[in-house]
Scaffold this active site. Sequence first.
Site, PDB file in Angstrom:
ATOM      1  N   GLY A  45      39.919  46.957  44.903  1.00  0.00           N
ATOM      2  CA  GLY A  45      40.643  45.715  44.679  1.00  0.00           C
ATOM      3  C   GLY A  45      42.135  45.756  44.899  1.00  0.00           C
ATOM      4  N   GLU A 100      47.094  48.607  40.431  1.00  0.00           N
ATOM      5  CA  GLU A 100      45.833  47.973  40.041  1.00  0.00           C
ATOM      6  C   GLU A 100      45.865  46.492  40.419  1.00  0.00           C
ATOM      7  OE1 GLU A 100      42.823  48.046  39.627  1.00  0.00           O
ATOM      8  OE2 GLU A 100      42.308  48.526  37.564  1.00  0.00           O
ATOM      9  N   ASP A 101      44.702  45.935  40.703  1.00  0.00           N
ATOM     10  CA  ASP A 101      44.642  44.517  41.027  1.00  0.00           C
ATOM     11  C   ASP A 101      44.738  43.645  39.778  1.00  0.00           C
ATOM     12  OD1 ASP A 101      42.115  45.232  40.105  1.00  0.00           O
ATOM     13  OD2 ASP A 101      41.026  44.371  41.787  1.00  0.00           O
ATOM     14  N   ASP A 104      42.498  43.533  32.471  1.00  0.00           N
ATOM     15  CA  ASP A 104      42.007  42.596  31.451  1.00  0.00           C
ATOM     16  C   ASP A 104      41.667  43.359  30.182  1.00  0.00           C
ATOM     17  OD1 ASP A 104      39.482  43.577  32.347  1.00  0.00           O
ATOM     18  OD2 ASP A 104      39.067  41.754  33.445  1.00  0.00           O
ATOM     19  N   PHE A 154      37.541  33.688  35.496  1.00  0.00           N
ATOM     20  CA  PHE A 154      37.109  34.666  36.484  1.00  0.00           C
ATOM     21  C   PHE A 154      37.804  34.385  37.809  1.00  0.00           C
ATOM     22  CE2 PHE A 154      34.232  36.689  39.536  1.00  0.00           C
ATOM     23  CZ  PHE A 154      34.295  37.980  39.027  1.00  0.00           C
ATOM     24  N   ASP A 161      37.148  40.626  43.691  1.00  0.00           N
ATOM     25  CA  ASP A 161      35.883  40.181  44.265  1.00  0.00           C
ATOM     26  C   ASP A 161      34.899  39.688  43.222  1.00  0.00           C
ATOM     27  OD1 ASP A 161      33.386  42.549  44.105  1.00  0.00           O
ATOM     28  OD2 ASP A 161      35.359  42.972  43.271  1.00  0.00           O
TER      29      ASP A 161
END
Length: 182
Positions: A45, A100-101, A104, A154, A161
Amino acid sequence: MNLNNDIKKILVTNEQIEARCKELGEQIAIDYEDKKPILLSLLRGSIPFVTTLSKYISIPLEFDYMKASSYHGGTSSTGNVAISVLPASKLEGRHVIIVEDIVDTGFTLSTVVKILKSYNPASIEIASLLDKPSMRKVDDLKIKYNGFVVPAEFVVGYGLDYNELYRQLPYVGVLKEEIYNK
């Protein structure tokens, strides 16, 4: 099939991402002048983010990667972190910036940081395109280079993705619920 039709709304445009990466890259260049950091991207990601971010870092640096995941095809972290690729670089005494993408729950990054500490780097910092602090389950994470705070929805695009789709979208958007609630 047009992937854009599956997006409920765009949260972060390509122009916003580009501008924020420029700011973060310039700050990293200041913070790591004469340190030759390693940008350690978490596959897959983070690829678009590390590519955009790095073009604004004007100091010498190296690239490496790890593959870590806690989603396993779903829409939320399972808490079970799978590490399938470790860095190839010698990290001892080096300054490592994990790229990092999205952060959470924090499970993946917490696990990655613990693993990287065993290599005895000089420092470990985190750069993340997106942050969902309302979803955090791990308290000990500090994101030094934070792109955007996003709500607990989301999101896909710009590397993120759903079932390996949507990564190539040039923006970050909220995926329509009917796509992943089939």
